[in-house]
Every structure is written in C-alpha cells, then in structure tokens.
Design an enzyme around this catalytic site. Structure first.
Site, PDB file in Angstrom:
ATOM      1  N   ARG A 162       0.831  -1.217   0.000  1.00  0.00           N
ATOM      2  CA  ARG A 162       0.000   0.000   0.000  1.00  0.00           C
ATOM      3  C   ARG A 162       0.863   1.263   0.000  1.00  0.00           C
ATOM      4  O   ARG A 162       0.529   2.265   0.644  1.00  0.00           O
ATOM      5  CB  ARG A 162      -0.944   0.030   1.222  1.00  0.00           C
ATOM      6  N   SER A 232     -10.974  -1.149   2.729  1.00  0.00           N
ATOM      7  CA  SER A 232     -10.296  -1.255   4.031  1.00  0.00           C
ATOM      8  C   SER A 232      -9.999   0.151   4.535  1.00  0.00           C
ATOM      9  O   SER A 232      -9.335   0.926   3.844  1.00  0.00           O
ATOM     10  CB  SER A 232      -8.971  -2.001   3.892  1.00  0.00           C
ATOM     11  N   GLU A 328      -5.576   3.509   5.761  1.00  0.00           N
ATOM     12  CA  GLU A 328      -5.187   3.357   4.345  1.00  0.00           C
ATOM     13  C   GLU A 328      -5.804   4.508   3.548  1.00  0.00           C
ATOM     14  O   GLU A 328      -5.212   5.029   2.603  1.00  0.00           O
ATOM     15  CB  GLU A 328      -5.706   2.015   3.806  1.00  0.00           C
TER      16      GLU A 328
HETATM   17  P1  FAD Z   1      -9.211   8.436  -5.397  1.00  0.00           P
HETATM   18  O1  FAD Z   1      -9.862   7.978  -4.143  1.00  0.00           O
HETATM   19  O2  FAD Z   1      -9.966   9.349  -6.280  1.00  0.00           O
HETATM   20  O3  FAD Z   1      -7.808   9.109  -5.039  1.00  0.00           O
HETATM   21  C1  FAD Z   1      -6.950   8.509  -4.096  1.00  0.00           C
HETATM   22  C2  FAD Z   1      -5.731   9.422  -3.894  1.00  0.00           C
HETATM   23  O4  FAD Z   1      -4.949   9.502  -5.077  1.00  0.00           O
HETATM   24  C3  FAD Z   1      -6.111  10.869  -3.571  1.00  0.00           C
HETATM   25  O5  FAD Z   1      -5.150  11.360  -2.667  1.00  0.00           O
HETATM   26  C4  FAD Z   1      -6.015  11.581  -4.912  1.00  0.00           C
HETATM   27  O6  FAD Z   1      -5.720  12.961  -4.755  1.00  0.00           O
HETATM   28  C5  FAD Z   1      -4.874  10.835  -5.585  1.00  0.00           C
HETATM   29  N1  FAD Z   1      -5.001  10.718  -7.051  1.00  0.00           N
HETATM   30  C6  FAD Z   1      -6.013  10.111  -7.710  1.00  0.00           C
HETATM   31  N2  FAD Z   1      -5.743  10.092  -9.030  1.00  0.00           N
HETATM   32  C7  FAD Z   1      -4.557  10.690  -9.208  1.00  0.00           C
HETATM   33  C8  FAD Z   1      -3.729  10.944 -10.353  1.00  0.00           C
HETATM   34  N3  FAD Z   1      -4.094  10.600 -11.596  1.00  0.00           N
HETATM   35  N4  FAD Z   1      -2.541  11.579 -10.168  1.00  0.00           N
HETATM   36  C9  FAD Z   1      -2.142  11.945  -8.909  1.00  0.00           C
HETATM   37  N5  FAD Z   1      -2.869  11.724  -7.793  1.00  0.00           N
HETATM   38  C10 FAD Z   1      -4.067  11.095  -7.950  1.00  0.00           C
HETATM   39  N6  FAD Z   1      -7.623  -1.016  -2.768  1.00  0.00           N
HETATM   40  C11 FAD Z   1      -6.754  -2.050  -2.915  1.00  0.00           C
HETATM   41  O7  FAD Z   1      -5.545  -1.842  -3.042  1.00  0.00           O
HETATM   42  N7  FAD Z   1      -7.208  -3.345  -2.920  1.00  0.00           N
HETATM   43  C12 FAD Z   1      -8.511  -3.658  -2.801  1.00  0.00           C
HETATM   44  O8  FAD Z   1      -8.859  -4.812  -2.819  1.00  0.00           O
HETATM   45  C13 FAD Z   1      -9.439  -2.588  -2.651  1.00  0.00           C
HETATM   46  N8  FAD Z   1     -10.759  -2.849  -2.515  1.00  0.00           N
HETATM   47  C14 FAD Z   1     -11.649  -1.816  -2.357  1.00  0.00           C
HETATM   48  C15 FAD Z   1     -13.002  -2.120  -2.244  1.00  0.00           C
HETATM   49  C16 FAD Z   1     -13.932  -1.103  -2.102  1.00  0.00           C
HETATM   50  C17 FAD Z   1     -15.396  -1.453  -1.967  1.00  0.00           C
HETATM   51  C18 FAD Z   1     -13.509   0.250  -2.114  1.00  0.00           C
HETATM   52  C19 FAD Z   1     -14.514   1.360  -2.023  1.00  0.00           C
HETATM   53  C20 FAD Z   1     -12.158   0.567  -2.234  1.00  0.00           C
HETATM   54  C21 FAD Z   1     -11.216  -0.468  -2.354  1.00  0.00           C
HETATM   55  N9  FAD Z   1      -9.830  -0.221  -2.472  1.00  0.00           N
HETATM   56  C22 FAD Z   1      -8.943  -1.252  -2.653  1.00  0.00           C
HETATM   57  C23 FAD Z   1      -9.326   1.175  -2.448  1.00  0.00           C
HETATM   58  C24 FAD Z   1      -9.417   1.875  -3.837  1.00  0.00           C
HETATM   59  O9  FAD Z   1     -10.171   1.114  -4.726  1.00  0.00           O
HETATM   60  C25 FAD Z   1      -8.034   2.106  -4.438  1.00  0.00           C
HETATM   61  O10 FAD Z   1      -7.208   2.843  -3.578  1.00  0.00           O
HETATM   62  C26 FAD Z   1      -8.107   2.844  -5.789  1.00  0.00           C
HETATM   63  O11 FAD Z   1      -6.866   2.767  -6.456  1.00  0.00           O
HETATM   64  C27 FAD Z   1      -8.538   4.293  -5.629  1.00  0.00           C
HETATM   65  O12 FAD Z   1      -8.822   4.824  -6.907  1.00  0.00           O
HETATM   66  P2  FAD Z   1      -9.614   6.178  -7.081  1.00  0.00           P
HETATM   67  O13 FAD Z   1      -9.556   6.534  -8.529  1.00  0.00           O
HETATM   68  O14 FAD Z   1     -10.969   6.073  -6.507  1.00  0.00           O
HETATM   69  O15 FAD Z   1      -8.709   7.169  -6.231  1.00  0.00           O
HETATM   70  N1  EPU Z   2     -10.970 -11.406   9.316  1.00  0.00           N
HETATM   71  C1  EPU Z   2     -11.723 -11.637  10.431  1.00  0.00           C
HETATM   72  N2  EPU Z   2     -12.745 -10.783  10.698  1.00  0.00           N
HETATM   73  C2  EPU Z   2     -13.022  -9.709   9.915  1.00  0.00           C
HETATM   74  C3  EPU Z   2     -12.225  -9.452   8.787  1.00  0.00           C
HETATM   75  C4  EPU Z   2     -11.185 -10.332   8.493  1.00  0.00           C
HETATM   76  O1  EPU Z   2     -11.500 -12.595  11.162  1.00  0.00           O
HETATM   77  O2  EPU Z   2     -13.961  -8.981  10.230  1.00  0.00           O
HETATM   78  C5  EPU Z   2      -9.895 -12.352   8.974  1.00  0.00           C
HETATM   79  C6  EPU Z   2     -10.276 -13.187   7.746  1.00  0.00           C
HETATM   80  O3  EPU Z   2     -11.016 -14.325   8.091  1.00  0.00           O
HETATM   81  C7  EPU Z   2      -8.922 -13.527   7.164  1.00  0.00           C
HETATM   82  C8  EPU Z   2      -8.069 -12.316   7.511  1.00  0.00           C
HETATM   83  O4  EPU Z   2      -8.718 -11.647   8.597  1.00  0.00           O
HETATM   84  O5  EPU Z   2      -8.389 -14.658   7.787  1.00  0.00           O
HETATM   85  C9  EPU Z   2      -7.860 -11.356   6.350  1.00  0.00           C
HETATM   86  O6  EPU Z   2      -9.123 -10.926   5.842  1.00  0.00           O
HETATM   87  P1  EPU Z   2      -9.382 -10.720   4.274  1.00  0.00           P
HETATM   88  O7  EPU Z   2      -8.939 -11.924   3.529  1.00  0.00           O
HETATM   89  O8  EPU Z   2     -10.787 -10.290   4.102  1.00  0.00           O
HETATM   90  O9  EPU Z   2      -8.372  -9.596   3.840  1.00  0.00           O
HETATM   91  P2  EPU Z   2      -7.889  -8.268   4.559  1.00  0.00           P
HETATM   92  O10 EPU Z   2      -6.489  -8.475   5.015  1.00  0.00           O
HETATM   93  O11 EPU Z   2      -8.872  -7.798   5.559  1.00  0.00           O
HETATM   94  C10 EPU Z   2      -6.796  -7.263   2.416  1.00  0.00           C
HETATM   95  C11 EPU Z   2      -6.803  -5.936   1.732  1.00  0.00           C
HETATM   96  C12 EPU Z   2      -8.022  -5.810   0.839  1.00  0.00           C
HETATM   97  C13 EPU Z   2      -7.996  -6.931  -0.198  1.00  0.00           C
HETATM   98  C14 EPU Z   2      -8.005  -8.276   0.554  1.00  0.00           C
HETATM   99  C15 EPU Z   2      -7.922  -9.461  -0.383  1.00  0.00           C
HETATM  100  C16 EPU Z   2      -5.611  -4.398   3.155  1.00  0.00           C
HETATM  101  C17 EPU Z   2      -5.709  -3.254   4.090  1.00  0.00           C
HETATM  102  N3  EPU Z   2      -6.777  -4.861   2.689  1.00  0.00           N
HETATM  103  O12 EPU Z   2      -7.907  -7.251   3.314  1.00  0.00           O
HETATM  104  O13 EPU Z   2      -7.944  -4.560   0.154  1.00  0.00           O
HETATM  105  O14 EPU Z   2      -9.105  -6.857  -1.052  1.00  0.00           O
HETATM  106  O15 EPU Z   2      -6.883  -8.321   1.457  1.00  0.00           O
HETATM  107  O16 EPU Z   2      -6.622  -9.660  -0.808  1.00  0.00           O
HETATM  108  O17 EPU Z   2      -4.512  -4.845   2.841  1.00  0.00           O
HETATM  109  C18 EPU Z   2      -8.494  -2.268   0.377  1.00  0.00           C
HETATM  110  O18 EPU Z   2      -7.276  -2.050   0.362  1.00  0.00           O
HETATM  111  O19 EPU Z   2      -9.348  -1.339   0.423  1.00  0.00           O
HETATM  112  C19 EPU Z   2      -8.964  -3.644   0.325  1.00  0.00           C
HETATM  113  C20 EPU Z   2     -10.247  -3.970   0.374  1.00  0.00           C
END
Ligand code: FAD
Ligand code: EPU
Length: 345
Positions: A162, A232, A328
C-alpha cells in the site's frame, strides 16, 4: 450548484455530503494543465481525484477538484508479453474486463477494485496475492507547474505494501497521466489466497479466477453504489517478529503473513473483529458486519461520524493489542490532504 459549491456526494464512495468550490472534468493533458494554472492563478487549492474510492473528506474542499477522466487503452505485443498503455482516467475494473475479453491474462486477481487506473500505482493496489507492482511496467507522471512529463520505470516507483514513491515525493503539483502494464504470455495463476486455494492450478482459467474473486468480494465487501465505504479503512499492521510472537502466544488464531524482511503482517480485520466491534455504530457510521476492516456509511453519515468511529476502533485495538492501526484511506481537508494518523490519534 448550491452556495456551498458543488456536491461531492456522488464523487466520494463514502457518499458523504461534502462540497468543493468547483469541480472540473479533465479529459486531456492540455485541459489538465490549463485547469491547474487557472486554479493556481486564482490562488485556489487543487485536488486531483479519480473515483473518490480511497478518500475521506473530513470537511468541504475549499478549492478546485480536478476529476481525472483521461481515457485510452492501446495494446502491443511481442513473443513474450502484452504491453498496455492505459490513460489514467480509465476505470480499473473495466481494464481488467478488457484484458480478459482480449484473452490477455494476469489482471484477474485484481478484479472489482474500484477506482481509476491513475490511482492504482499510488497505493500499489493489491488483492488475492497480486499487487500492481507485479504487472506495472512504468508510470507516466506530469509536472503540472511546467507541463513536463516523465516516465518512471517500475523499479523507480518504490512500490511496497500500500505504498509507492507517489505517496511521498510526488504529492503536490504532479499528476499520473498514464500507466504501462506488462502481462507475460507465459501465464502462471496466483492461487495463494482465500477461496482461490481451492482451485486446481493445472486446469484453472483466468476467467474462473476472475469469477471467484468477484464472488468473494461481493460476499465480503459492501458495494459503494448501495452502502458508502472506501474499502479497508486501515492498513494491515506490519510488526516486528518479537511483537508478533507476543500476540500469537496470547491469540494463536490471529491471521498473519511473514514479509520478505521477516517482519509480520497481521490481519487488522481480525484484530478489530476480536474487539467485538462488528456492527458498532457511531452516528450514521458503522463497522461492516461482514468485514470489520471496512467502515460504512450506514445511514446519512457525516464526516465526523466516520472520524469518530475510526478513532474509537483504533483506540480499542490499541487497548487490547497495543497496535496502532494506520489509515489506508487518504484524509482530505479544506485545502488538501492532511495527516490521517494525527486525525485518528
Ligand atoms: P481516489 O480515491 O480518487 O484518489 C486517491 C488518492 O490519489 C487521492 O489522494 C487523490 O488525490 C490521488 N489521485 C487520484 N488520481 C490521481 C492521479 N491521476 N494523479 C495523482 N494523484 C491522484 N484497494 C486495494 O488496493 N485493494 C482492494 O482490494 C481494494 N478494494 C476496495 C473495495 C472497495 C469497496 C472500495 C470502495 C475501495 C477499495 N480499495 C482497494 C481502495 C481503492 O479502490 C483504491 O485505492 C483505488 O486505487 C482508488 O482509486 P480512485 O480513482 O478512486 O482514487
Ligand atoms: N478477518 C476476520 N474478521 C473480519 C475481517 C477479516 O476474522 O472482520 C480475517 C479473515 O477471516 C482472514 C483475515 O482476517 O483470515 C484477512 O481478511 P481478508 O482476507 O478479508 O483480507 P484483509 O487483510 O482484511 C486485504 C486488503 C483488501 C484486499 C483483501 C484481499 C488491506 C488493508 N486490505 O484485506 O484490500 O481486497 O486483502 O486480498 O490490505 C483495500 O485495500 O481497500 C482492500 C479492500
């Protein structure tokens, strides 16, 4: 537009009722440079936004918000790999779908991550055993002050969990305008995480992985179109081996992942969950029932509700485990980004 400016309710996935003085959609590098200079001439703060899926507006933004919608996908190949050059305003999940439709494998583990391609390198998006750094070839970065762009190759992006150089050295006055992605034709499925471990590595297809990842995500994570959230809220904490051993001795069930430098990453969701915080509510904000690492806008939350809940969750985890979770999500105040740790400390 109201007296407060333009509503950002549909431009932040928390769906918070916040405003910006001005919002401008950007579809080319030249409009980006012009809009930036106009705002700076007017002495206004500027914020570049993708789809607002990783931000918490702690109050109204007093300035110009530039919505990056620079599009375009081009694809070339050689005998070993596919090379995609993708405009920063493309939607990430649509890119994943595009590659699979063209029989290009390698992005399937990263399905359904919200947001724009341009934001993906910033926190090195990752899920189910794959991170952007595994597929990124380069990032094109524009210096808004002089209009000069530069290409940072993957080895110069300082990617980490991250994390990247874009969170540290290129914050103010820089925009990511395109991302280069390299997907090798000798595809090896990544099945190390969660439900994917049940798939057969010898027969599995990229489409099956894509479908499994989508199903798991739909089960655990709230859809921002229905329930406001930013994924997250906190990062998984990385602690020393000694600290991890102390915790594991007392709580042997905590999920952990050994890092290349031998430090240990702990599952923040588990830590929060074991403080019995699932469903805990403050104002219109709540801890998600299916995934305690996700804070949700359950009922007309305002920014302060999310902040109060984040602070409460963090303090409970400190009290039980002596671990300080770091957000995050990026915190945005009236004039730009602020220190999120100080805000929830
Ligand atoms: P924004 O929220 O619009 O911007 C994020 C930051 O980047 C801000 O500071 C903004 O100023 C800056 N920024 C945006 N675009 C640019 C650009 N072109 N140039 C310079 N700066 C810029 N993240 C994960 O890593 N893994 C996951 O599994 C994951 N799952 C998610 C699930 C859900 C339901 C949600 C809501 C979010 C999740 N995220 C996850 C977080 C998110 O999807 C990522 O961080 C994504 O890359 C953000 O994209 P955005 O375009 O919405 O960025
Ligand atoms: N867990 C619990 N209780 C909860 C949540 C999680 O016990 O309420 C346990 C799960 O059972 C599992 C472990 O914690 O054993 C990890 O949970 P999960 O697999 O859901 O993944 P995570 O570590 O919580 C990370 C990323 C996610 C990404 C998933 C899948 C971060 C901060 N988050 O979540 O990214 O989608 O792994 O790879 O690293 C995001 O960054 O916004 C995001 C959603």
């Amino acid at each position: 537009m109201s007296n407060q400016g333009q509503s950002l309710k549909h431009l932040n996935t928390f769906a918070l009722p916040v405003y910006a003085t001005r919002v401008i959609g950007i579809n080319s590098v030249s409009t980006l440079i012009t809009a930036w200079h106009e705002a700076r001439m007017a002495d206004q703060s500027v914020l570049l936004l993708g789809e607002g899926s990783n931000v918490l507006f702690v109050e109204d933004f007093s300035g110009t918000l530039l919505l990056n919608r620079i599009k375009g996908i081009s694809c070339t190949e050689d005998s070993g790999a596919w090379y995609l050059h993708v405009g920063a305003g493309e939607n990430w999940h649509q890119l994943v779908c595009y590659t699979l439709q063209h029989c290009i494998r390698g992005l399937e583990n990263l399905a359904l991550i919200p947001g724009c391609v341009g934001a993906a390198p910033i926190q090195n998006i990752g899920a189910y055993g794959v991170e952007l750094q595994n597929v990124c070839q380069y990032v094109d970065l524009l210096d808004l002050n002089n209009g000069v762009s530069q290409r940072l190759m993957v080895e110069d992006c300082q990617f980490g969990y991250r994390d990247s150089i874009f969170k540290h050295c290129y914050k103010e006055g820089f925009a990511i305008i395109a991302v280069g992605i390299k997907l090798t034709k000798a595809w090896i499925p990544t099945l190390s995480h969660g439900d994917l471990t049940q798939l057969d590595p010898l027969t599995v297809t990229a489409e099956e992985i894509f479908n499994q990842v989508c199903a798991t995500r739909r089960r655990k994570l709230p859809d921002p179109a229905v329930t406001g959230n930013a994924g997250s809220f906190f990062k998984n904490p990385i602690v020393s081996r000694k600290k991890a051993m102390e915790i594991l001795k007392k709580y042997p069930r905590v999920p952990y992942y050994i890092q290349p430098d031998h430090c240990i990453k702990l599952a923040a969701g588990w830590l929060i969950d074991s403080c019995a915080l699932k469903g805990h509510r403050i104002g219109g904000a709540a801890v998600h029932q299916q995934q305690a690492l996700v804070l949700i806008n359950i009922n007309n939350a305002v920014s302060q509700d999310i902040l109060d809940l984040a602070r409460y969750v963090r303090r409970q985890v400190v009290a039980k485990f002596a671990i300080y979770l770091e957000p995050e999500v990026r915190f945005i105040a009236a004039n730009g980004e602020i220190n999120s740790v100080e805000c929830v400390g």
